[in-house]
Motif scaffolding. Structure first.
Motif, PDB file in Angstrom:
ATOM      1  N   PHE A 256      13.986  -5.149 -19.621  1.00 55.84           N
ATOM      2  CA  PHE A 256      14.254  -6.596 -19.617  1.00 55.84           C
ATOM      3  C   PHE A 256      15.705  -6.860 -19.212  1.00 55.84           C
ATOM      4  O   PHE A 256      15.988  -7.718 -18.379  1.00 55.84           O
TER       5      PHE A 256
ATOM      6  N   ALA B 186      17.025  -8.904 -16.063  1.00 53.61           N
ATOM      7  CA  ALA B 186      17.912 -10.066 -16.199  1.00 53.61           C
ATOM      8  C   ALA B 186      19.173  -9.874 -15.379  1.00 53.61           C
ATOM      9  O   ALA B 186      19.627 -10.790 -14.682  1.00 53.61           O
TER      10      ALA B 186
ATOM     11  N   ARG C 289      21.762 -11.980  -4.904  1.00 50.75           N
ATOM     12  CA  ARG C 289      21.756 -13.293  -4.275  1.00 50.75           C
ATOM     13  C   ARG C 289      20.531 -13.495  -3.405  1.00 50.75           C
ATOM     14  O   ARG C 289      20.183 -14.606  -3.061  1.00 50.75           O
TER      15      ARG C 289
ATOM     16  N   VAL D  56      18.407 -10.585 -11.849  1.00 50.42           N
ATOM     17  CA  VAL D  56      18.301 -12.019 -11.557  1.00 50.42           C
ATOM     18  C   VAL D  56      19.697 -12.625 -11.405  1.00 50.42           C
ATOM     19  O   VAL D  56      19.949 -13.431 -10.507  1.00 50.42           O
ATOM     20  N   LEU D  57      20.604 -12.186 -12.259  1.00 46.33           N
ATOM     21  CA  LEU D  57      21.930 -12.800 -12.248  1.00 46.33           C
ATOM     22  C   LEU D  57      22.780 -12.292 -11.097  1.00 46.33           C
ATOM     23  O   LEU D  57      23.562 -13.035 -10.524  1.00 46.33           O
ATOM     24  N   ILE D  58      22.629 -11.049 -10.767  1.00 48.59           N
ATOM     25  CA  ILE D  58      23.565 -10.455  -9.803  1.00 48.59           C
ATOM     26  C   ILE D  58      23.098 -10.634  -8.371  1.00 48.59           C
ATOM     27  O   ILE D  58      23.885 -10.948  -7.490  1.00 48.59           O
TER      28      ILE D  58
ATOM     29  N   ASP E  44      22.490 -18.851  -3.056  1.00 51.60           N
ATOM     30  CA  ASP E  44      23.730 -19.607  -3.245  1.00 51.60           C
ATOM     31  C   ASP E  44      23.975 -20.580  -2.094  1.00 51.60           C
ATOM     32  O   ASP E  44      24.673 -21.583  -2.257  1.00 51.60           O
TER      33      ASP E  44
END
Lengths: 634, 102
Positions: free
Chosen positions: B17, B21, B28, B24-26, B95
């Motif tokens: 997990f 996560a 682009r 997902v955050l890192i 982004d």
């Protein structure tokens, strides 16, 4: 016949409704016939009912017609009901008959104006409200009519609403009379609290029974009623609105600001005379207000250059005579002067309207002149009205009514030589300013070309009014000439006769002779100043003292500037100070705070999807952490 | 069949997990974000299955079937979004697709 009473005020209201709803779609002639016809029918009906009342007096000399109950709140249940007695018969007749001929005049005079149907709609609304006022059985219905005529006065002064000056005059009239109306409203509340009724007959009966002579309650009630009367009738100290009210069309000035509405105050005092008898100080105050107003206003009328303003000041001064009469307890003399004044002042305003229209909207007396040859019928009728206003002896109605007032001012108990002398001085000034106006407008050489001559409708109205201005005086003549007292006999059915003046015969003759001679002196002085030595008034006005006096009188004794400094300026200053409304700051502050917060929150909406994901994750972590943390607590 | 203890299964699920996560955050690239989301979903599924095995109940596996269905739906929507993203912006960088701000 008396049972048709309700139709008298209803007809003008119906005319108003028709004109207000369909007026702009109707052709010109239809508007005129609805407008004139509604009031004309009302006048015919009023004549029939008046004749019926005079010939077959109902029981108790009064006829009340309850229509329906207005509302029922607790013990307060005023009814809409009409009341006819001798006083309201006279008032109704004057309002409808004078109104009808003024309507006839305006059908022609206002023919070229835009807003023809609007004019007749307002005028009908006015007549309806005025009839409600004079026929009201209780003070609340009277107040309804009272406010109705005030509204119509406002609407009609500002009839030519494109000119900002007219709107200013209309606002002034409305606001100044509002001062009096507020006093009247407080008086009504006081009467209801004290006597538990608003029915006029009940009030008079209970006041007699409950209030001792000169008691405080009676004094306050009379003072507040007087406040209302002073505002509506343009007496000192609320007289400033009437000269400016001349911004309206001439028929409006004739009907509202001369014949009917401005005398509503006189009617009110006569109607509630029982309360004034209980408050002798206030009654004396009525007489003093009348005497001072009549002198002050006639002095101001001397120097006005606008023909309608001369007449306006003269109206204030003549109503001053009526107040003087009311103050000395000569109720029927006041109503008699109201009757004659309605005829001759309406005539003078209508004549002035013809002159103004003939000279292409010229109001300035100095630019008139020589109209005697150009407008002969207008001249002769105007002369009849002026003679009646100046109270030229024996042939004019104004003479008989004014003589009656002067006689009572001397003889009756609150009166005296001082009040009589004020009235007599006023009579001299009246002759002077009235004939100054006549000489300047109709004599001398012509200065402005005549572009419009009166037609049939105008001529008929002028001639009818001229007839009444001369002949209506023969209803009531002093005992010295001919003992005719048709009028006061009729009015004594509802108003108590004046306290019998027991003056010696020599005094009576002296009074009569002075009332006979003084107006003639006034006219003679006027002739000398404006025909014989026309340079003299101008020469006086050029001296520094004369010029200052002239300015002072022209401005109406500085009352306007006094009120301006005392009330208007401080009020405007306070309004400026509070422009950002202190109370509003709280709500403004709330709005500002939320706007700031929203600005902060807006920045989190970056559009970067990964930041949102961080937010979601962090939120989840925090939520889970909190759950765990609180789970561990006992 | 009963060889894996609960702790180890949950640790692996937690690691999976966290990995998802972080992805997902890192990342682009929108495709990789979707992949990372799948990993996170599967981590949740693993946790269900482990828990079901612990109590010898079929519920954990039933839940995993539900999760698979949700994942399939998510992929269908996600891929449609990817296609439109590329159609409008000619890129897969999330982004760059940040016009809806403020």
């Amino acid at each position: 016949m008396l049972h048709c009473l309700w139709l008298i005020p209803t007809l003008p209201f119906a005319g108003f409704l028709i004109l207000a709803m369909a007026g702009t779609r109707l052709p010109h002639r239809a508007v005129a016939s609805v407008g004139v016809g509604a009031t004309g029918l009302s006048a015919v009906l009023a004549l029939l009912i008046g004749a019926d009342y005079a010939l077959r007096p109902p029981a108790g000399n009064a006829f009340a017609q309850p229509l329906w109950t207005w509302m029922t709140v607790g013990g307060f249940s005023p009814s809409i009901s009409l009341y006819l007695d001798a006083l309201s018969v006279v008032m109704t007749l004057v309002v409808t008959v004078v109104g009808f001929f003024i309507f006839l005049y305006s059908a022609e005079n206002m023919g070229q104006e835009e807003g023809y149907s609007r004019f007749f709609a307002y005028m009908n609304l006015f007549v309806g409200s005025m009839l409600t006022l004079v026929l009201a059985d209780n003070l609340l219905v009277l107040y309804l009519g009272w406010e109705g005529v005030g509204l119509c006065s406002y609407l009609l002064i500002g009839f030519w609403y494109r000119d900002a000056g007219n709107i200013h005059a209309a606002n002034k009239a409305f606001i100044v009379t509002r001062v009096g109306d507020t006093a009247l409203a407080i008086g009504l509340i006081l009467l209801f609290l004290q006597l538990d009724t608003l029915s006029i007959r009940e009030i008079l009966a209970r006041a007699q029974a409950q209030w001792p002579h000169g008691s405080e309650a009676a004094t306050w009630a009379a003072l507040l009623l007087l406040g209302g009367a002073v505002g509506k009738s343009a007496q000192l100290p609320l007289q400033t609105w009437l000269p400016d009210a001349m911004a309206g069309p001439s028929p409006v000035s004739a009907l509202i600001h001369a014949a009917t509405m401005v005398t509503a105050g006189v009617y009110l005092i006569a109607r509630t005379h029982g309360i004034f008898t209980l408050a002798p100080e206030v009654q004396l105050l009525v007489a003093v207000i009348g005497a001072v107003t009549l002198l002050l206003a006639s002095a101001s009328a001397l120097v006005q250059w606008d023909i309608k303003r001369v007449l306006a000041w003269s109206t204030i001064s003549q109503i001053g005579y009526m107040f003087l009469a009311l103050g000395v307890g000569a109720w029927s003399a006041a109503i008699f002067h109201f009757l004659t004044h309605a005829f001759f002042k309406a005539l003078l305003f209508l004549g002035a309207g013809v002159v103004i229209a003939a000279l292409a909207d010229e109001h300035d007396l100095h630019r008139m002149g020589g109209l005697r040859r150009e407008l002969p019928i207008t001249f002769w009728t105007f002369l009849a009205g002026a003679a009646s206003l100046a109270a030229l002896p024996l042939v004019t109605a104004g003479f008989y009514s004014k003589d009656l007032i002067l006689n009572q001012a001397w003889g009756s108990s609150p009166g005296g030589p001082l009040l009589w002398a004020a009235g007599l001085g006023g009579a001299f000034l009246t002759g002077l300013y009235t004939f100054r106006m006549v000489f300047l407008a109709f004599f001398g050489e012509s200065k402005t070309p005549v572009i419009r001559k009166p037609g049939v409708a105008i001529t008929v109205s002028l001639v009818v009014f001229a007839f009444f201005s001369l002949a209506s005086g023969f209803l009531q003549m002093p005992a010295l000439i001919a003992p005719v007292s048709v009028y006061s006999d009729f009015l004594s059915r509802s108003l108590p006769p004046a306290a019998a003046a027991t003056v010696p015969r020599t005094t009576e003759i002296m009074l009569f002779l002075s009332a006979l001679i003084v107006p003639v002196f006034g006219v003679a002085a006027s002739w000398w100043l404006y025909i014989r030595e026309p340079g003299l008034p101008a020469w006086v006005a050029q001296k520094p003292a004369g010029a200052a006096l002239h300015r002072f009188l022209l401005g109406g004794w500085g009352f306007d500037s006094l009120y301006d400094t005392l009330f208007v300026r401080p009020f405007i200053f306070a309004a400026r100070l509070n422009r950002d409304d202190f109370v509003d700051l709280v709500y403004g502050g709330l709005a500002w705070c939320s706007a700031q917060l929203s600005g902060r929150l807006v920045q989190t909406q970056s559009g970067m999807i990964r930041r949102y994901a961080v937010g979601v994750l962090l939120g989840t972590v925090v939520a889970l952490g909190l759950t765990l943390f609180f789970k561990e607590l006992p | 069949m009963n060889g894996i203890p609960l702790e180890q299964g949950l640790i692996v699920a937690g690691l999976l997990f966290a990995l998802g996560a972080a992805g997902v955050l890192i990342r682009r690239d929108v495709l990789f974000i979707l992949l990372s989301l799948e990993i996170m979903i599967n981590a949740a599924g693993l946790a269900f299955v482990t828990a079901g095995a612990m109590w010898l109940q079929p519920d954990g596996q039933v839940m995993f079937v539900f999760i698979l269905a949700v994942a399939a739906v998510e992929v269908a929507v996600g891929l449609a979004l990817v296609l439109w993203l590329y159609h409008w912006f000619r890129t897969l960088d999330v982004d760059r697709a940040s016009r809806m701000r403020g």
